[in-house]
Every structure is written in structure tokens, then in C-alpha cells.
Write a protein that holds these residues in place. Sequence first.
Motif, PDB file in Angstrom:
ATOM      1  N   PRO A 242      25.811 101.324  51.553  1.00  0.00           N
ATOM      2  CA  PRO A 242      24.542 100.957  50.904  1.00  0.00           C
ATOM      3  C   PRO A 242      23.400 101.895  51.261  1.00  0.00           C
ATOM      4  CG  PRO A 242      25.171  99.325  52.564  1.00  0.00           C
ATOM      5  CD  PRO A 242      26.358 100.194  52.351  1.00  0.00           C
ATOM      6  N   VAL A 243      23.440 102.518  52.446  1.00  0.00           N
ATOM      7  CA  VAL A 243      22.406 103.499  52.787  1.00  0.00           C
ATOM      8  C   VAL A 243      22.457 104.667  51.806  1.00  0.00           C
ATOM      9  CG1 VAL A 243      21.711 105.230  54.498  1.00  0.00           C
ATOM     10  CG2 VAL A 243      22.242 102.905  55.226  1.00  0.00           C
ATOM     11  N   ALA A 244      23.674 105.147  51.502  1.00  0.00           N
ATOM     12  CA  ALA A 244      23.816 106.255  50.550  1.00  0.00           C
ATOM     13  C   ALA A 244      23.386 105.838  49.147  1.00  0.00           C
ATOM     14  CB  ALA A 244      25.264 106.748  50.535  1.00  0.00           C
ATOM     15  N   VAL A 245      23.733 104.613  48.757  1.00  0.00           N
ATOM     16  CA  VAL A 245      23.414 104.154  47.401  1.00  0.00           C
ATOM     17  C   VAL A 245      21.924 103.874  47.249  1.00  0.00           C
ATOM     18  CG1 VAL A 245      23.794 102.314  45.724  1.00  0.00           C
ATOM     19  CG2 VAL A 245      25.727 103.226  47.029  1.00  0.00           C
ATOM     20  N   LEU A 246      21.353 103.133  48.208  1.00  0.00           N
ATOM     21  CA  LEU A 246      19.956 102.732  48.097  1.00  0.00           C
ATOM     22  C   LEU A 246      18.993 103.810  48.588  1.00  0.00           C
ATOM     23  CD1 LEU A 246      20.305  99.043  49.354  1.00  0.00           C
ATOM     24  CD2 LEU A 246      20.258  99.870  46.995  1.00  0.00           C
TER      25      LEU A 246
END
Length: 411
Positions: A242-246
Motif C-alpha cells: 500500500p505504500v507503493a500504491v498510495l
Amino acid sequence: MSQHARILLSLIVGLVIGIAAANAGGGWVNAAIDIAQPVGEAWLAGLKMTIIPLVVSLLVTGVAATAETARSGRVAARALALFMTFLVASATLAAVLMPALLALWPLDPTAAGALKRALAEVKPVGDVPGFAAFMKSIVPSNPVAAAANGEMLPLIVFTMVFAFAITRLNPARRDTLVALFQALADAMLVIINWVLAIAPIGVAALAFVVGARAGTAAVGALVHYIALYSAVGFVIMLIAYPVAVLGGRVPLGRFARAVAPAQAVAISTQSSLASLPAMLTGAEAAGLPVRIAGVVLPLAVAVFRVTAPAMNLAVTLYIANWYGIALSPFQLAAGVIAASLTTFNGVGLPGQVTFIASIAPICLAIGVPIEALGLLIAVETIPDIFRTLGNVTMDVAVTATVARGERALEP
């Protein structure tokens, strides 16, 4: 045979012989324990005697190197700021996650009792009382006395302030002091390598005592420890997605495909440095600018070990649970601070040295016995895989976040 393998083998041999001795019974078992226990304790003392000078010297050199990197450009400075944010978040996560895991899957009371009896002579090294005393304990009135008394948290705080003060000196004086502390760190590492060279003897002696006193319950407790300890690293790896996505606006599927080759290298080598070429290739496949990835990823491998605060604090919390020590919120806060700041201790060090140099200060900071580390160091191989997986995955995710921020600043 590698050092990891020798130490693990000595643990297995010591436990097996100790369990066999417990099953056989007889007066000779206590006599054997009386011989083995001082041997193991002497080996532990050899490790403990290096902790304070090693922690101080590595913090000074680590802060100096990080400050020098921050001066090298905007991208590096932004990356370092983001690294520090994630390191504090990592330690905070462990303070919540490890107690939750222990509540969901508690250590078997029989095993816990047997382990406590096996190391009955070990007592907690201190306590962090109420809020007022905790606040007073953070800043030492006498850092020399803090070092002499093993008061690790105030010593760490003073060392960090001292290290940042060194970075403000003129280059000649700064380089002189940094070189002095680097030489001190190098000397301590020589001593630690000598102690680790005889680790199979010390670990086997400690394992024999635990096996003879705790029996097969010791094996179950170690398996339980490995599972929960590794789970913390696995959660850090999952958070990277989620860090990469968000944060980086990289589609989930693309990020997963891009980082998979680096994860494969991480599993096989247990080395972030060996995974760097695959991380650079994966960053390009994820659509990240080469000029950003080429700066941030090598820097991340050098100074950013996001799993370290979480997993190091997790070990400390597990040991506290092992001994039945109920930690106050202030002790947990002290653990988060110590885990966040001592991350610089293990940069570039061998695995066993990192284990002692990074975790022992956290134990001392919150009043948890460090003697159990002599056994737990022997089973570091499996959790180290999850450490590297979490570090490699988060390195690429944070690089994506930095790249997005840089794109936003472009005219």
C-alpha cells in the motif's frame, strides 16, 4: 560451515544433550549444569562488555555519515527524512503488533515456566517508573554515570545530541572526532568477532542448561519465538505494497511484478546489498525514473533498514513476555525511542553483531534481561530472511514515494 550454521548446530546439540540429560536424571545432571552455566555466562559477559562503547561509537559514525549524505542533494535529503519517518513508524508498529500477536497466540504457560526456571538467576535489569521519572530519565545529568550504570536510553539520547553537534564542527575537527569513534568501533568489532568465534561453545553451554532444566518445552518455545518474530517482518513487507500504491501511485500488480525478482534474491542471499541490482531493475520496470532510483535505492541499502526497529523491539517484547515482565506505557515508549535511534548501530555489520548491537540497548533501555539473547542469536537465520524481504520490498516502495514527490516539485 558458515558462522550462522555453526552457532545453530551448537544450539541444537546443546538442547538435545540437555533434554537427554533431563530425561536420564541423576545427580550428575546438576553437576553438569554447574559447569556449563558459568561457561555460558562468561561468553555472554564477553558480548555484554562491548555493548556500550560499540553503541556510542556506531551512533556517532552513523549520524555523521547520514548528515554528510543529507548535504549531497535534495533527493537524498528528502529520502533520509522519509526514512526516519518510516523507522519511527516501524518501532511504533512493533509496540502494538507484538503484544497483539502474543495475545492471539500466547507462549505455552508450561514452556514459559520451564524457561523461567531454566534461567532462574536472571533478574530484570531495571524499571521505568511513572511519567515524571520517565521524562527525567531521557536527558542524563551525567552521561558518564549513565554509561557506568547501564542507563541506555539517556546514554543514547546524549550520544545522538553529541553526534549532531560533531556534524556542526569545522571539517578538520569533525573528521578527527569521527575517525576516533570509527577506530573505537573497529576495535570493538574485533573483540566481538573474537567472542563470536567461540560462540558455539557458549551457545552450546547455555542450550544445555536450558534443555536440562526446561526439557522439550524449550524447543516449542523457540519455534513459537521464530514464528512471531518472523511475522513482524512479514507484516512490514505487506505494508510496503500500500505504500507503493498510495505513496508512489504505482499500480499494485505492476509493483508486485517489479519487486518479485529482488525478493527472490533476498530470500536466497539474505542480503539487501546483493538484492540491489534486482531492485534497480525492478524500479525501472515499475516506471520509476532512473535518476531517482539510482540515488535513493543505494542510499536505502546503506542506511534504511525499515524492519530493524520493529523486529528488534519485537525481540525485546518477546523476552519481556518470556520472563512475565509487564511493561508500562512509558517502558514501551522508551523501547520505541531506543529502537528508532539504534537503527544506525547495525548498518554494514555482520548479522550476529547486528543482533547484539541493536537489540541489547533496547533491552537495557526498558529493563529487560539480555541473557536470553545468547540463545536467540542462534536461531536468527529464518527471521533474517523476513528482515531482508521486508527491507527490500519497502526500499522500492519508499523509492516510488520519493519519485512521486520529486515529480510533484518539477515545473
